[in-house]
Design a protein around this motif. Structure first.
Motif, short mmCIF file in Angstrom:
data_model
loop_
_atom_site.label_atom_id
_atom_site.label_comp_id
_atom_site.label_asym_id
_atom_site.label_seq_id
_atom_site.Cartn_x
_atom_site.Cartn_y
_atom_site.Cartn_z
N ILE A 143 -4.02 -10.20 -11.06
CA ILE A 143 -3.69 -10.13 -9.63
C ILE A 143 -2.20 -9.84 -9.46
CG2 ILE A 143 -3.46 -11.51 -7.53
CD1 ILE A 143 -6.12 -12.85 -8.28
N ILE A 144 -1.37 -10.54 -10.22
CA ILE A 144 0.07 -10.32 -10.15
C ILE A 144 0.43 -8.94 -10.70
CG2 ILE A 144 2.34 -11.17 -10.86
CD1 ILE A 144 0.86 -13.00 -8.90
N ALA A 145 -0.21 -8.55 -11.82
CA ALA A 145 0.13 -7.29 -12.48
C ALA A 145 -0.23 -6.09 -11.63
CB ALA A 145 -0.59 -7.20 -13.83
N SER A 146 -1.26 -6.22 -10.80
CA SER A 146 -1.67 -5.07 -9.98
C SER A 146 -0.59 -4.67 -8.99
CB SER A 146 -2.96 -5.40 -9.22
OG SER A 146 -2.75 -6.44 -8.28
N THR A 147 0.30 -5.59 -8.65
CA THR A 147 1.33 -5.28 -7.66
C THR A 147 2.29 -4.21 -8.14
OG1 THR A 147 2.73 -7.09 -8.50
CG2 THR A 147 1.23 -7.60 -6.69
N ILE A 148 2.54 -4.14 -9.47
CA ILE A 148 3.49 -3.14 -9.95
C ILE A 148 2.93 -1.74 -9.77
CG2 ILE A 148 2.70 -3.17 -12.38
CD1 ILE A 148 5.68 -2.90 -13.17
N GLN A 149 1.62 -1.57 -9.96
CA GLN A 149 1.00 -0.26 -9.75
C GLN A 149 0.95 0.08 -8.26
OE1 GLN A 149 -2.78 -0.85 -11.72
NE2 GLN A 149 -1.96 -0.26 -13.72
N ILE A 150 0.63 -0.91 -7.44
CA ILE A 150 0.56 -0.68 -6.00
C ILE A 150 1.92 -0.32 -5.44
CG2 ILE A 150 0.08 -1.78 -3.78
CD1 ILE A 150 -2.09 -3.43 -5.21
N VAL A 151 2.95 -1.07 -5.83
CA VAL A 151 4.30 -0.84 -5.31
C VAL A 151 4.84 0.51 -5.79
CG1 VAL A 151 6.69 -1.65 -5.37
CG2 VAL A 151 4.83 -3.27 -5.01
N LEU A 152 4.76 0.76 -7.09
CA LEU A 152 5.28 2.03 -7.62
C LEU A 152 4.54 3.23 -7.04
CD1 LEU A 152 5.87 1.22 -11.42
CD2 LEU A 152 7.60 1.58 -9.65
N GLY A 153 3.24 3.08 -6.83
CA GLY A 153 2.44 4.19 -6.32
C GLY A 153 2.68 4.49 -4.86
N PHE A 154 2.55 3.48 -4.02
CA PHE A 154 2.61 3.71 -2.57
C PHE A 154 4.04 3.76 -2.03
CE2 PHE A 154 -1.79 1.77 -2.64
CZ PHE A 154 -2.43 2.98 -2.41
N SER A 155 5.01 3.21 -2.76
CA SER A 155 6.40 3.26 -2.26
C SER A 155 7.06 4.60 -2.49
CB SER A 155 7.22 2.16 -2.95
OG SER A 155 7.39 2.45 -4.32
N GLY A 156 6.50 5.42 -3.36
CA GLY A 156 7.11 6.71 -3.68
C GLY A 156 8.01 6.67 -4.89
N GLY A 330 -3.80 0.67 -8.77
CA GLY A 330 -3.40 -0.72 -8.62
C GLY A 330 -4.38 -1.51 -7.77
N ILE A 331 -4.90 -0.89 -6.72
CA ILE A 331 -5.91 -1.57 -5.90
C ILE A 331 -7.17 -1.81 -6.74
CG2 ILE A 331 -7.46 -1.27 -3.93
CD1 ILE A 331 -5.20 0.14 -2.48
N GLY A 332 -7.49 -0.85 -7.62
CA GLY A 332 -8.63 -1.03 -8.52
C GLY A 332 -8.42 -2.19 -9.48
N THR A 333 -7.20 -2.33 -10.01
CA THR A 333 -6.90 -3.46 -10.89
C THR A 333 -7.01 -4.78 -10.14
OG1 THR A 333 -5.40 -2.10 -12.24
CG2 THR A 333 -5.13 -4.49 -12.38
N LEU A 334 -6.55 -4.78 -8.89
CA LEU A 334 -6.66 -5.98 -8.06
C LEU A 334 -8.12 -6.33 -7.79
CD1 LEU A 334 -5.14 -8.09 -6.30
CD2 LEU A 334 -5.25 -6.45 -4.42
N LEU A 335 -8.92 -5.31 -7.52
CA LEU A 335 -10.34 -5.53 -7.28
C LEU A 335 -11.02 -6.09 -8.52
CD1 LEU A 335 -12.37 -5.03 -4.93
CD2 LEU A 335 -12.94 -2.86 -6.02
N GLY A 336 -10.67 -5.54 -9.70
CA GLY A 336 -11.22 -6.05 -10.95
C GLY A 336 -10.83 -7.49 -11.19
N ALA A 337 -9.60 -7.86 -10.80
CA ALA A 337 -9.16 -9.25 -10.94
C ALA A 337 -9.96 -10.17 -10.03
CB ALA A 337 -7.66 -9.34 -10.62
N PHE A 338 -10.26 -9.74 -8.81
CA PHE A 338 -11.05 -10.56 -7.89
C PHE A 338 -12.46 -10.80 -8.43
CE2 PHE A 338 -8.48 -9.18 -3.90
CZ PHE A 338 -7.51 -10.12 -4.22
N PHE A 339 -13.08 -9.73 -8.97
CA PHE A 339 -14.45 -9.85 -9.47
C PHE A 339 -14.52 -10.51 -10.84
CE2 PHE A 339 -15.40 -7.02 -6.03
CZ PHE A 339 -16.74 -7.20 -5.75
N GLY A 340 -13.45 -10.43 -11.61
CA GLY A 340 -13.43 -11.04 -12.94
C GLY A 340 -13.97 -10.14 -14.03
N THR A 341 -13.28 -9.00 -14.26
CA THR A 341 -13.68 -8.08 -15.33
C THR A 341 -12.96 -8.38 -16.64
OG1 THR A 341 -11.98 -6.48 -14.69
CG2 THR A 341 -14.15 -6.25 -13.66
N ALA A 342 -11.93 -9.24 -16.59
CA ALA A 342 -11.08 -9.53 -17.76
C ALA A 342 -10.36 -8.29 -18.25
CB ALA A 342 -11.90 -10.15 -18.91
#
Length: 534
Positions: A143-156, A330-342
């Motif tokens: 959940i924490i790690a997904s933020t780096i992909q989301i921030v780097l991607g959507f911030s430009g 990054g949103i996909g990684t966050l979604l995987g963290a919510f569902f528990g894909t490990a």
């Protein structure tokens, strides 16, 4: 000439890359030209079958170490497929809008194993409780790690980095995104060579030789070679299993060769749902290590996105679109963290190679494959039957599909000046270091049981060992730094890229990719330019 005049000066010629429309003349269906529905459904199912390999390999490696049994393994595989289907749809509709299948990430495996080996989990006596606690810890870190992909991607920010990526830097990135996975190829085939080797041979025959030997009205053998060959070899493996060929074989041999040892069919459970393992737990050190792994995964996926755009016969993917795709990853990684894909989310390299094998880069086909992922993950029992295909069969497919991605990276050399010593040095040194440095880190880890960086803080060790164990990451890091800092003698701007590459990045017409991909494709034997808005 008899007139005695001075000879004309030699004509200065420069090698030019083929025009964009002539680079992939055999593509049958590009992004916006879908095949007929029956054919599209079969091709979508083929993509589903190909991505099953990674979806089974990663949980099969992690879940037993976490303390889970066959039921937990089947449930994690089911969850990973379900999330992959959702992420693929999101990426095709809102992200890059390329025909990219989003699956599991091998890069995330190392920090996940580090979490599994943490002291607070290893002391747990009950295997089921250990599995649940470890899964929750992994979910929190992701959940924490997904933020780096989301921030780097959507911030430009990632868009600005990719703007400096020349074709010379793209060569090692894309090449090693494919060639760098060689350890998943023939070593996996050799685990059951009597099944894996026939799959390779049949794939070569069906995809490369039969289309030329049997002249059909439509391409059949090459386009559906994966389904044909897997069906044949899977039946062959079943016959070997029921005939008792492995009755006295070693346990490992039976595990890899038999069709009834996966434990997935009997353990296939119910529909996945968020936080099915309980509430996530968080640890700062593990989160930092996972963030570094997530960054490495986004670098590797950038190379795979470039390969997908090329094999889909699309124009060069603009940095802004690539950045948007990373944000949705990054949103996909966050979604995987919510569902528990490990596990995290990354572009499936094998499915990118399948685009080249079938000559079909249609977005609709990949969206149909996402439908199969979701459908078969909900109907767990039925989907588990396909997930029980022996893994050496998938390893045989990887030998061909990964090779296509490696070759795609090498094809960008046509945009480089190969007569330049600067080009030769940067290309050769980055490829060599991209293979050599991770080899050292991986060999050290396999012998010592830990990486070269070994301190009391496991999370810090992972922050250093994981990036330098990734072949594409090391290669593009070296190439990117050298290409943007080394200036050769009489270096011209075009020594870094050709007009075709620059035009693909800067031409306003091509920037229509922001809203809908502009694609060149061969349709019904004629070369057309289809500029479509999804």
């Amino acid at each position: 000439m008899a007139g005695g005049g001075a000879a004309p000066p030699p004509k200065q010629e420069e090698l030019q890359p083929h025009p964009v429309k002539d680079q992939l003349p055999s593509v049958s269906y590009c992004i916006t030209s879908p095949p007929p529905w029956p054919e599209a459904v079969i091709l979508g199912f083929q993509h589903y079958i190909v991505m099953l390999g990674t979806s089974v390999i990663i949980p099969s490696a992690l879940v037993p170490q976490m303390g889970g049994g066959n039921e937990e393994k089947a449930r994690v595989i089911q969850t990973l497929l379900f999330v992959a289907g959702i992420n693929t749809l999101c990426q095709s509709f809102f992200g890059t809008r390329l025909p990219a299948v989003m699956g599991g990430s091998y890069t995330i495996v190392a920090p996940t194993i580090s979490i599994i080996m943490a002291g607070r989990y290893s002391n747990e006596a009950d295997p089921r409780e250990k599995f649940l606690r470890t899964m929750r810890g992994t979910q929190g870190a992701l959940i924490i790690a997904s933020t780096i992909q989301i921030v780097l991607g959507f911030s430009g920010l990632w868009r600005n980095v990719v703007k400096l990526l020349s074709p010379l830097s793209a060569v090692p990135l894309v090449s090693l995104a494919g060639f760098g996975l060689y350890e998943l190829g023939f070593p996996g085939v050799a685990k059951c060579v009597e099944i894996g080797l026939p799959e390779i041979i049949l794939m070569l025959i069906f995809s490369q030789y039969l289309p030329h030997a049997v002249h059909a009205a439509k391409p059949v053998f090459d386009r559906f070679s994966v389904i044909f060959t897997i069906a044949i070899v899977w039946l062959y493996a079943y016959i070997l299993t029921v005939s008792g060929a492995y009755k006295s074989a070693r346990t490992k041999t039976q595990l890899h060769c038999r069709v009834d040892r996966s434990g997935l069919v009997g353990g296939a459970p119910c529909v996945p749902y968020p936080f099915q393992w309980g509430a996530p737990t968080f640890d700062a050190g593990e989160s930092f290590a996972m963030m570094v792994a997530a960054f490495v995964a986004l670098v590797e996926s950038s190379g795979a996105f470039i390969a997908v755009s090329r094999y889909a016969s699309a124009t060069m993917i603009p940095p802004s679109v690539l950045g948007r795709g990373i944000g949705w990853q990054g949103i996909g990684t966050l979604l995987g963290a919510f569902f528990g894909t490990a596990n995290g989310t990354a572009v499936s390299v094998e499915n990118a190679g399948l685009l080249a094998l079938t000559h079909v880069g249609s977005r609709r086909v990949v969206q149909i494959s996402a439908g199969f992922m979701i459908f078969f993950s909900v109907l767990g029992k039925f989907g588990a039957i396909f997930a029980s295909i022996p893994l050496p069969i998938f390893a045989a497919l990887y030998c061909i599909l990964f090779a296509y991605i490696g070759a795609c990276g090498l094809s960008f050399l046509q945009f480089c000046n190969l007569n330049s010593f600067r080009t030769k040095f940067i290309m050769g040194f980055s490829l060599f270091m991209g293979l050599s440095v991770p080899q050292y880190f991986n060999e050290y880890t396999s012998v010592a049981g830990y990486g070269p960086v070994h301190t009391g803080a496991r999370w810090f060790n992972d922050m250093i060992n994981v990036p330098f164990s990734s072949k594409p990451f090391v290669a593009v890091l070296v190439a990117f730094l050298l290409d943007n800092t080394i200036q050769g003698l009489h270096t011209l701007p075009r020594s870094r890229s050709s007009p075709d590459w620059s035009q693909a990045r800067n031409d306003p017409m091509q920037m229509m990719l922001e809203h809908g991909l502009m694609a060149f494709c061969t349709f019904r034997g004629e070369l057309n330019c289809a500029g479509c808005r999804g």
